[in-house]
Design a protein around this motif. Sequence first.
Motif, PDB file in Angstrom:
ATOM      1  N   THR A  64       0.814  -1.214   0.000  1.00  0.00           N
ATOM      2  CA  THR A  64       0.000   0.000   0.000  1.00  0.00           C
ATOM      3  C   THR A  64       0.845   1.260   0.000  1.00  0.00           C
ATOM      4  O   THR A  64       0.362   2.332  -0.357  1.00  0.00           O
ATOM      5  CB  THR A  64      -0.928   0.032   1.214  1.00  0.00           C
ATOM      6  OG1 THR A  64      -0.123  -0.062   2.406  1.00  0.00           O
ATOM      7  CG2 THR A  64      -1.918  -1.126   1.172  1.00  0.00           C
ATOM      8  N   ARG A  65       2.075   1.146   0.434  1.00  0.00           N
ATOM      9  CA  ARG A  65       2.996   2.283   0.478  1.00  0.00           C
ATOM     10  C   ARG A  65       4.408   1.725   0.522  1.00  0.00           C
ATOM     11  O   ARG A  65       4.609   0.542   0.808  1.00  0.00           O
ATOM     12  CB  ARG A  65       2.721   3.153   1.705  1.00  0.00           C
ATOM     13  CG  ARG A  65       2.720   2.365   2.990  1.00  0.00           C
ATOM     14  CD  ARG A  65       2.146   3.150   4.146  1.00  0.00           C
ATOM     15  NE  ARG A  65       0.758   3.522   3.908  1.00  0.00           N
ATOM     16  CZ  ARG A  65       0.058   4.304   4.741  1.00  0.00           C
ATOM     17  NH1 ARG A  65       0.613   4.769   5.818  1.00  0.00           N
ATOM     18  NH2 ARG A  65      -1.189   4.600   4.476  1.00  0.00           N
ATOM     19  N   ASP A 120       0.738  -5.309   5.525  1.00  0.00           N
ATOM     20  CA  ASP A 120      -0.371  -5.206   4.568  1.00  0.00           C
ATOM     21  C   ASP A 120      -1.134  -6.512   4.372  1.00  0.00           C
ATOM     22  O   ASP A 120      -2.299  -6.493   3.967  1.00  0.00           O
ATOM     23  CB  ASP A 120       0.161  -4.754   3.199  1.00  0.00           C
ATOM     24  CG  ASP A 120       0.454  -3.264   3.147  1.00  0.00           C
ATOM     25  OD1 ASP A 120       0.059  -2.546   4.083  1.00  0.00           O
ATOM     26  OD2 ASP A 120       1.078  -2.820   2.164  1.00  0.00           O
ATOM     27  N   ALA A 159      -1.894   1.013   6.546  1.00  0.00           N
ATOM     28  CA  ALA A 159      -2.785   1.843   5.737  1.00  0.00           C
ATOM     29  C   ALA A 159      -4.227   1.787   6.222  1.00  0.00           C
ATOM     30  O   ALA A 159      -5.023   2.665   5.877  1.00  0.00           O
ATOM     31  CB  ALA A 159      -2.725   1.399   4.273  1.00  0.00           C
ATOM     32  N   TYR A 209       1.157   6.519   9.513  1.00  0.00           N
ATOM     33  CA  TYR A 209       2.149   6.896   8.516  1.00  0.00           C
ATOM     34  C   TYR A 209       3.554   6.704   9.068  1.00  0.00           C
ATOM     35  O   TYR A 209       3.784   6.850  10.283  1.00  0.00           O
ATOM     36  CB  TYR A 209       1.971   8.364   8.099  1.00  0.00           C
ATOM     37  CG  TYR A 209       1.989   8.546   6.598  1.00  0.00           C
ATOM     38  CD1 TYR A 209       0.896   8.165   5.830  1.00  0.00           C
ATOM     39  CD2 TYR A 209       3.102   9.066   5.943  1.00  0.00           C
ATOM     40  CE1 TYR A 209       0.891   8.311   4.447  1.00  0.00           C
ATOM     41  CE2 TYR A 209       3.110   9.221   4.564  1.00  0.00           C
ATOM     42  CZ  TYR A 209       2.010   8.843   3.826  1.00  0.00           C
ATOM     43  OH  TYR A 209       2.014   8.978   2.458  1.00  0.00           O
TER      44      TYR A 209
END
Length: 588
Positions: free
Chosen positions: A4-5, A506, A578, A584
């Motif tokens: 996701t990141r 994730d 996420a 974050y």
Amino acid sequence: MFTTRPELLGTFGMVASTHWLASAVGMRTLEAGGNAFDAAAAAGFTLSVVEPHLNGPGGDAPIIGHRASDAHTFVLCGQGSAPALATIDAYRDLGLDLVPGTGHLAAVVPGAFGAWLDLLARYGTLPLADVLGPAIGYARDGYPLVRAASRTIATVAEMFAEHWPTSAEVYLPHGQVPAPGTRFTNPVLADTFERLLVAGGTREEQIEAARRAFYEGFVAEAVDAFQTSVAVRDSSGRRHTGLLRAADLAAWRATEEPTTSLRFAGRTIHKTGAWGQGPVLLQQLAMLDALDVAAMVRSNDTLALVHTVVEVAKLAFADREAWYGDVPDVPLEALLSPAYAAARAALVGPEASEGLLPGSPEGRVPRMSASLWGSRESADAGVGEPTVSPLGLSPGDTCHVDVVDRWGNRVSATPSGGWLQSSPVVPGLGFALPTRAQMFWLEPGLPNSLAPGKRPRTTLSPAMLLDDDGSGVAFGTPGGDQQDQWTVPFLLRHLVGGAGLQAAIDAPMWHSSHVPGSFYPRTHTPRGLVAESRLGTDVLDGLSRRGHAVETTGPWELGRLSAAGVRSDGMLVAAANARGMQGYAVGR
């Protein structure tokens, strides 16, 4: 593999948390020359402002730290203790068989603020004004209120207006529920923080002056006055004054303690002592090792893996109920021994098990609450920490922050409590008190029975994973009883399956809701298994055929892990969740 990141890599510093503003503040602190301990405290103070539905300065905050210069790994206990007046008879005399989940009677000593101060005093480098400054700024000038906070305020708005006017003054500006994204301020809290800053003296003297002002000065006086003179409605449906007094705050100090640790997959995993639920993660890993979980991970047999992990969780959490508490005789060495783990692992069968099956370490007879395994079922098995208002269920939860600096120092902290929906705002302070006394039993003779000065067996569970070469990560998650369940698949994917931190975070999550809840009204779902839909129909149907009462959530709803640490090649690494669209990681 898609994530996701990105998984962050760098050499200067990394901060990962459950709110982007806290992560940014932590990184700002590192950039200003602070170390990981300064940055964690700055992020923690910020979390207490920007996530008031999840934690507050009057809440609780267990912390695990690692000082790289001498490999010193430690626990700072920011879990406050029960008041001197909090006896089982005191609650029984009020006609209560459970400590209410909200209001004055659930209050323990607020430990979060003292824990952050203690971390700074022992290991930090920056002045308190620099570390507390960003939190003051957000409280004074405002921050964007997240959707979950707005939704939480809406669930208790009527109660605030009718029963908790001090909370209405803060959280219902102009008598309205603030909309998501609203620039929200808490100037009274900003004033409190500023009063705690004392000019002059050394850095250490300034920190000690703030501690005295909080625990022996104006904060303690305001808490005492509110608890003794104002009866407030709680989850019993009645109004009560409280038991917490200024003397309780003055007698309490954050303490540094050794970690509890276990070797797994060639690394050492550090948790708190059994005054928290942390060792339950270690028990699960020991049993999974005895069951050769590595073979299940390598074979990609997801059905067998999920079933086995859930069944092991039931056994470990049964031991939590029978043996864990703030008492001197918890048989931790026996509970974590290979022989005991193997004997317990042998109880795992091909079908979902019933009931609670605690073990008998050292031949001792387990004892649990007589009311623990009743017929109550959870109204929402996916809720992390259900705090209950007189008007119904109002989900609470927790925060988490992980930090690593350029010297390799690491911090994992799980601040929580002092929820806006659980306890009324103390007049003149701008924050609420912790309600973790609800985790005590009002039955004598249990490890977690209520007693004056005793710490409730908290679910808050930071963690540290270290390799022999000094590499490893600080990690953790919010989630109440699920904290030490969601970290199990994360660790298996990362340590055994070789997944990166972000990929391991994730991947689909699950947990058992069969295990007893620690929060009022102590619910459970027999054979309950909660799983994200991304596990797939074949796996979910297979679990049902094995007897699990499967509840499927949306694809991205379980687990809010983050991690930050040092790779074996010396690079710094971080990842964040996420789910919920708040967490974050930042770094460079």
